[in-house]
Write an enzyme that holds these catalytic residues in place. Sequence first.
Site: not given
Ligand code: PLP
Length: 459
Positions: A275, A70, A198
């Site tokens: 992640e 995402k 998270h």
């Molecule tokens: N994992 C989950 C479930 C998330 O919702 C998100 C982002 O919202 C991420 C990983 C990635 O987070 P970041 O961009 O802070 O590494």
Amino acid sequence: MAGYLSESDFVMVEEGFSTRDLLEELTLGASQATTGKVAAFFVADLGAVVRKHFCFLEYLPRVRPFYAVKCNSSLGVLKVLAELGLGFSCANKAEMELVQHIGVPASKIICANPCKQIAQIKYAAKHGVRLLSFDNEVELAKVVKSHPSAKMVLCIATQDSHSLSHLSLRFGASLKSCRHLLENAKKSHVEVVGVSFHIGSGCPDPQAYAQSIADARLVFQMGAELGHTMNILDLGGGFPGSEGAKVRFEEIASVINSALDLYFPEGCGVDILAELGRYYVTSAFTVAVSIVAKKEVLLDQPSKEEETSSAPKTIVYHLDEGVYGIFNSVLFDNTCPTPTLQKKPSVDQPLYNSSLWGPAVDGCDRVAEGLWLPQLHVGDWLVFDNMGAYTMDTKSLLRGTQAYRITYAMSRLAWEALRRQLLPADDQDAEDVCKPLSCGWEITDTLCVGPVFTPASIM
Ligand code: PLP
């Protein structure tokens, strides 16, 4: 090489030529041919992504990185990360489809959205994606019906009240509810194989990871008591993506390593994942946006006599991109994007109080204000660094309807390191890991008329 990425996917940048130069060439070409059609040009330094990966392995050797699609689902990013062997964390069907489309096997995908549409669960079942997250009973019931062979990861809430985004308001089971959920899963013959969390993005306190790892240990114990075989711990995201972050990546890594040693020591049989989104891509992307309109506005309403050239004024610049597009971090992360100019102003050039606005005709589309800039003109390009995370909308990328172009670049050194999956021997020291791998942003002030490149892979 696994074959996800080839030399035709990016511009090979030779020594002495920077990605900044590449951006310059693109925008120069654009001002003659395409202004009006393209609102923004991104240049993505894939070498910087490779460098981040090696840093990650260096500092968190026990953690297997997954990439949160995402955050930036552009093809060059997905391909380079697949080539580096990462797994992928997908929130929905479109993201699963996208990574499977480039050839990533289902075994390397986790559907990490605890509240999914039934259609998404069915898609995962049909396409072999077995690792899914959940944090509530309703989700469990949906999975029992639509994906009985799923392996579930229980997403727990975290202490994220100091983070920029508080995901635990929406996601994550409280510790109190975990036993009940695990019992329910057992009764419904759903396999729970691990725990995830998270801590939210922009978390200023690395101890939040330690606390969540300790909480996860408790949930592992509950699971074992109830007969679940749990062997996955997923640390989620929240790792900083740019230099200016409140807490350095190295600091977070050191807290995580200590907590892992305490609660999940080496040899405990638990596979530790993370992640990561912004960590991998933020600093790799730079964007150029052009000025489409400008006007001078007097700051106070002066009397007739005061209405002179010295009356305090601000210059309002209108851009083709705003807070509802690539600058959405202004709304969500409270950032103030600060541009650099393609043409460096001379020291004696006067500076004016200036503000930048996006294309929406409303009072909220304010990108930045209180900037001191020289007099700029319609058609001039403003360059913004650190624009890789959450700037592009997956749907428009998928449909090819985005109003911007992305050009991928990589230094030859990075390409060689990627091919060998190894840092060059001289760069193995942690401090400087991979600096030379990226495309020489250090030399941005020098306008090299460098080696010729063939622009490729603009999607
Ligand atoms: N994992 C989950 C479930 C998330 O919702 C998100 C982002 O919202 C991420 C990983 C990635 O987070 P970041 O961009 O802070 O590494």
